[in-house]
Design an enzyme around this catalytic site. Sequence first.
Site, PDB file in Angstrom:
ATOM      1  N   LEU A 139      -4.870  -7.113  -6.777  1.00 52.41           N
ATOM      2  CA  LEU A 139      -4.514  -8.248  -7.634  1.00 52.41           C
ATOM      3  C   LEU A 139      -5.695  -9.035  -8.205  1.00 52.41           C
ATOM      4  O   LEU A 139      -5.497  -9.932  -9.020  1.00 52.41           O
ATOM      5  CB  LEU A 139      -3.583  -9.198  -6.881  1.00 52.41           C
ATOM      6  CG  LEU A 139      -2.227  -8.585  -6.518  1.00 52.41           C
ATOM      7  CD1 LEU A 139      -1.341  -9.606  -5.829  1.00 52.41           C
ATOM      8  CD2 LEU A 139      -1.524  -8.041  -7.750  1.00 52.41           C
ATOM      9  N   ASN A 146      -6.251   1.936 -12.948  1.00 51.85           N
ATOM     10  CA  ASN A 146      -5.235   1.055 -12.359  1.00 51.85           C
ATOM     11  C   ASN A 146      -3.856   1.605 -12.691  1.00 51.85           C
ATOM     12  O   ASN A 146      -3.692   2.339 -13.669  1.00 51.85           O
ATOM     13  CB  ASN A 146      -5.383  -0.345 -12.965  1.00 51.85           C
ATOM     14  CG  ASN A 146      -4.377  -1.332 -12.401  1.00 51.85           C
ATOM     15  OD1 ASN A 146      -4.096  -1.337 -11.187  1.00 51.85           O
ATOM     16  ND2 ASN A 146      -3.814  -2.167 -13.255  1.00 51.85           N
ATOM     17  N   HIS A 181      -0.028   0.134 -13.542  1.00 49.73           N
ATOM     18  CA  HIS A 181       0.707  -1.089 -13.866  1.00 49.73           C
ATOM     19  C   HIS A 181       2.197  -0.762 -13.910  1.00 49.73           C
ATOM     20  O   HIS A 181       2.585   0.244 -14.512  1.00 49.73           O
ATOM     21  CB  HIS A 181       0.229  -1.633 -15.213  1.00 49.73           C
ATOM     22  CG  HIS A 181       0.852  -2.950 -15.542  1.00 49.73           C
ATOM     23  ND1 HIS A 181       0.446  -4.119 -14.946  1.00 49.73           N
ATOM     24  CD2 HIS A 181       1.878  -3.276 -16.363  1.00 49.73           C
ATOM     25  CE1 HIS A 181       1.198  -5.117 -15.403  1.00 49.73           C
ATOM     26  NE2 HIS A 181       2.067  -4.628 -16.261  1.00 49.73           N
ATOM     27  N   GLU A 186       5.810   5.794  -9.754  1.00 52.75           N
ATOM     28  CA  GLU A 186       4.410   5.613  -9.328  1.00 52.75           C
ATOM     29  C   GLU A 186       4.024   6.659  -8.291  1.00 52.75           C
ATOM     30  O   GLU A 186       2.967   7.298  -8.391  1.00 52.75           O
ATOM     31  CB  GLU A 186       4.219   4.211  -8.749  1.00 52.75           C
ATOM     32  CG  GLU A 186       4.356   3.133  -9.791  1.00 52.75           C
ATOM     33  CD  GLU A 186       4.059   1.742  -9.254  1.00 52.75           C
ATOM     34  OE1 GLU A 186       3.507   0.955 -10.006  1.00 52.75           O
ATOM     35  OE2 GLU A 186       4.394   1.448  -8.087  1.00 52.75           O
ATOM     36  N   GLY A 232       0.777  -1.236   0.000  1.00 56.67           N
ATOM     37  CA  GLY A 232       0.000   0.000   0.000  1.00 56.67           C
ATOM     38  C   GLY A 232       0.806   1.283   0.000  1.00 56.67           C
ATOM     39  O   GLY A 232       0.303   2.326   0.423  1.00 56.67           O
ATOM     40  N   SER A 233       2.040   1.232  -0.502  1.00 53.76           N
ATOM     41  CA  SER A 233       2.802   2.491  -0.523  1.00 53.76           C
ATOM     42  C   SER A 233       2.149   3.499  -1.477  1.00 53.76           C
ATOM     43  O   SER A 233       2.137   4.698  -1.196  1.00 53.76           O
ATOM     44  CB  SER A 233       4.271   2.253  -0.873  1.00 53.76           C
ATOM     45  OG  SER A 233       4.431   1.905  -2.219  1.00 53.76           O
ATOM     46  N   ASN A 234       1.611   3.012  -2.576  1.00 56.76           N
ATOM     47  CA  ASN A 234       0.889   3.940  -3.469  1.00 56.76           C
ATOM     48  C   ASN A 234      -0.369   4.477  -2.801  1.00 56.76           C
ATOM     49  O   ASN A 234      -0.680   5.663  -2.923  1.00 56.76           O
ATOM     50  CB  ASN A 234       0.523   3.237  -4.783  1.00 56.76           C
ATOM     51  CG  ASN A 234       1.673   3.205  -5.748  1.00 56.76           C
ATOM     52  OD1 ASN A 234       1.999   4.217  -6.359  1.00 56.76           O
ATOM     53  ND2 ASN A 234       2.309   2.054  -5.871  1.00 56.76           N
TER      54      ASN A 234
HETATM   55  C1  GRF Z   1       2.916  -1.330  -7.689  1.00 55.67           C
HETATM   56  O1  GRF Z   1       4.129  -1.545  -8.345  1.00 55.67           O
HETATM   57  C2  GRF Z   1       1.768  -1.281  -8.663  1.00 55.67           C
HETATM   58  O2  GRF Z   1       2.107  -0.803  -9.906  1.00 55.67           O
HETATM   59  C3  GRF Z   1       1.425  -2.730  -8.779  1.00 55.67           C
HETATM   60  O3  GRF Z   1       1.590  -3.246  -7.490  1.00 55.67           O
HETATM   61  C4  GRF Z   1       2.568  -2.494  -6.784  1.00 55.67           C
HETATM   62  C5  GRF Z   1       1.951  -2.063  -5.489  1.00 55.67           C
HETATM   63  O4  GRF Z   1       2.871  -1.454  -4.642  1.00 55.67           O
HETATM   64  N1  GRF Z   1       0.169  -2.914  -9.429  1.00 55.67           N
HETATM   65  P1  GRF Z   1       2.388  -0.815  -3.267  1.00 55.67           P
HETATM   66  O5  GRF Z   1       1.566  -1.869  -2.538  1.00 55.67           O
HETATM   67  O6  GRF Z   1       1.579   0.392  -3.596  1.00 55.67           O
HETATM   68  O7  GRF Z   1       3.645  -0.484  -2.559  1.00 55.67           O
END
Ligand code: GRF
Length: 189
Positions: A85, A102, A104, A174, A12-14
């Site tokens: 996922l 999404n 990717h 990202e 969940g870093s994003n």
């Molecule tokens: C990211 O690289 C995203 O592109 C992919 O899964 C990863 C998730 O990273 N779909 P995080 O959980 O947000 O750190």
Amino acid sequence: MKSIVIFASGSGSNAQQIVEYFSVSCVARVCSIFSNRENAYVLQRAKNLNIPSLVFNRKDFYDTGLILNKLEDINPDLITLAGFLWKVPEKIVTAFPKRIINIHPALLPSYGGKGMYGINVHRAVIENREKASGITIHYVNENYDEGAIIFQAKCEIDEHDTPETLAEKVHVLEHKYYPKTIEQILESR
Ligand code: GRF
């Protein structure tokens, strides 16, 4: 103020970047984080960030309609998948046209599709000796990684890169671009 729901399955870093970015925005707020994994670290992040979260199982996502109903109640302006996922069921895709996106971790249409997630993607890119990789932000349709592309950014790969160092480079992109792109989409509506 517009609203965003995040779906995430992992660290969940994003998700955290998106929450923090919008916590000081006058465009939108993250109102909830949904996860299909009860031990996903993103749920701890949600707690730390004071964002309501919801854990669901396969049945509620694909069969009972519980998640569709929850989303219809919240009626978010945008649903953002951030390391989520599972394939989004057609019923949810059609209920939120152009409202699900999404990210990717590669330059689609290359390195997409079933099985192409996380470190697998970076491994395949390195094995093929690509000179560049990057990120793709796209709309979600009923097929993995096939919706219209909204934004891409590239990073170079050098001969010392491993799947792990490439993953780090991609994460930097990202974190830099996902929140901004979400904001631009919401502002243009
Ligand atoms: C990211 O690289 C995203 O592109 C992919 O899964 C990863 C998730 O990273 N779909 P995080 O959980 O947000 O750190």
